[in-house]
Design an enzyme around this catalytic site. Structure first.
Site, short mmCIF file in Angstrom:
data_model
loop_
_atom_site.label_atom_id
_atom_site.label_comp_id
_atom_site.label_asym_id
_atom_site.label_seq_id
_atom_site.Cartn_x
_atom_site.Cartn_y
_atom_site.Cartn_z
N LEU A 80 0.82 -1.21 0.00
CA LEU A 80 0.00 0.00 0.00
C LEU A 80 0.86 1.26 0.00
O LEU A 80 2.03 1.23 0.41
CB LEU A 80 -0.90 0.02 1.24
N SER A 81 0.26 2.35 -0.41
CA SER A 81 0.91 3.65 -0.31
C SER A 81 1.22 3.91 1.17
O SER A 81 0.36 3.73 2.03
CB SER A 81 -0.02 4.75 -0.84
N GLY A 82 2.46 4.27 1.47
CA GLY A 82 2.85 4.53 2.85
C GLY A 82 3.35 3.32 3.61
O GLY A 82 3.73 3.43 4.78
N ALA A 83 3.39 2.17 2.96
CA ALA A 83 3.85 0.95 3.64
C ALA A 83 5.36 0.96 3.89
O ALA A 83 5.84 0.34 4.83
CB ALA A 83 3.45 -0.29 2.84
N GLY A 84 6.11 1.66 3.04
CA GLY A 84 7.56 1.72 3.22
C GLY A 84 8.35 1.23 2.02
O GLY A 84 9.56 0.98 2.14
N SER A 90 1.54 -1.65 -7.30
CA SER A 90 1.21 -2.84 -8.11
C SER A 90 0.17 -3.72 -7.40
O SER A 90 0.49 -4.80 -6.93
CB SER A 90 2.46 -3.63 -8.49
#
Length: 191
Positions: A27-31, A100
């Protein structure tokens, strides 16, 4: 498949390692960007031929004609996969950091690579953690219906079923996650 007079084996000898794709998904912000950037620095400092492909960077050039519809997101990942494959074919260690969200797209990139030359890294953090790290305010906009089809909010994310690495950035340090990834990568880089 190489269509040049220089073989994969010759490139591996020259570079000191074969070409490979390390695909960071989450996810966005997962790292993803944090981990892939740190790994690029580490590998470069070790003398490896390495290049980081980041989703934000590709969208300013190669993929700037694409929006965020399902069709455009699919095309974005397809193009990224093709660039990663070509770079890996030159003998480069390619670190690809893209949300993705769909398995079939990641699986298609894996299938285009020789066996053992694609490492999937699932950068796993709960949605709440990702939202708390959201410096761009994207989750806030998505929750306010200002961004349609936002992965994790109004569009699905399909986690990998059997990634080579699952990096839990919500509970493990960057160093611990890098150690996990490096252990797998080191095994795959051996001749």
């Amino acid at each position: 498949m190489t269509y040049t007079p220089v073989s994969h084996a010759e490139r591996a000898i020259r570079n000191g390692h074969p070409g490979i794709i390390v695909w960071f998904t989450g996810l966005s912000g997962a790292g993803k960007s944090t981990l892939s950037s740190a790994l690029e620095r580490r590998l470069f400092d070790q003398g490896k031929v390495v290049y980081l492909l980041d989703g934000d960077i590709l969208r300013t050039g190669l993929c700037r004609d694409l929006g965020f519809s399902a069709k455009d997101r699919h095309e974005n990942v397809r193009r990224a996969g093709e660039v990663a494959r070509v770079l890996a074919d030159t003998g480069c260690i390619v670190l690809a950091a893209f949300i993705s969200p769909f398995r079939r797209e990641r699986d298609a990139i894996r299938a285009a690579m020789p066996a053992g030359k694609f490492i999937e890294v699932y950068v796993n953090a709960p949605l709440e953690t990702c939202e708390s790290r959201d410096v761009k305010g994207l989750y806030k906009k998505a929750r306010a219906n200002q961004i349609p089809d936002f992965t994790g909010i109004s569009s699905p994310y399909e986690p990998p079923l059997a990634p080579e690495v699952e990096a839990r950035t919500d509970r493990d340090s960057i160093e611990a996650c890098l150690a996990q990834i490096s252990a797998v990568l080191d095994r795959q880089l051996k001749p």
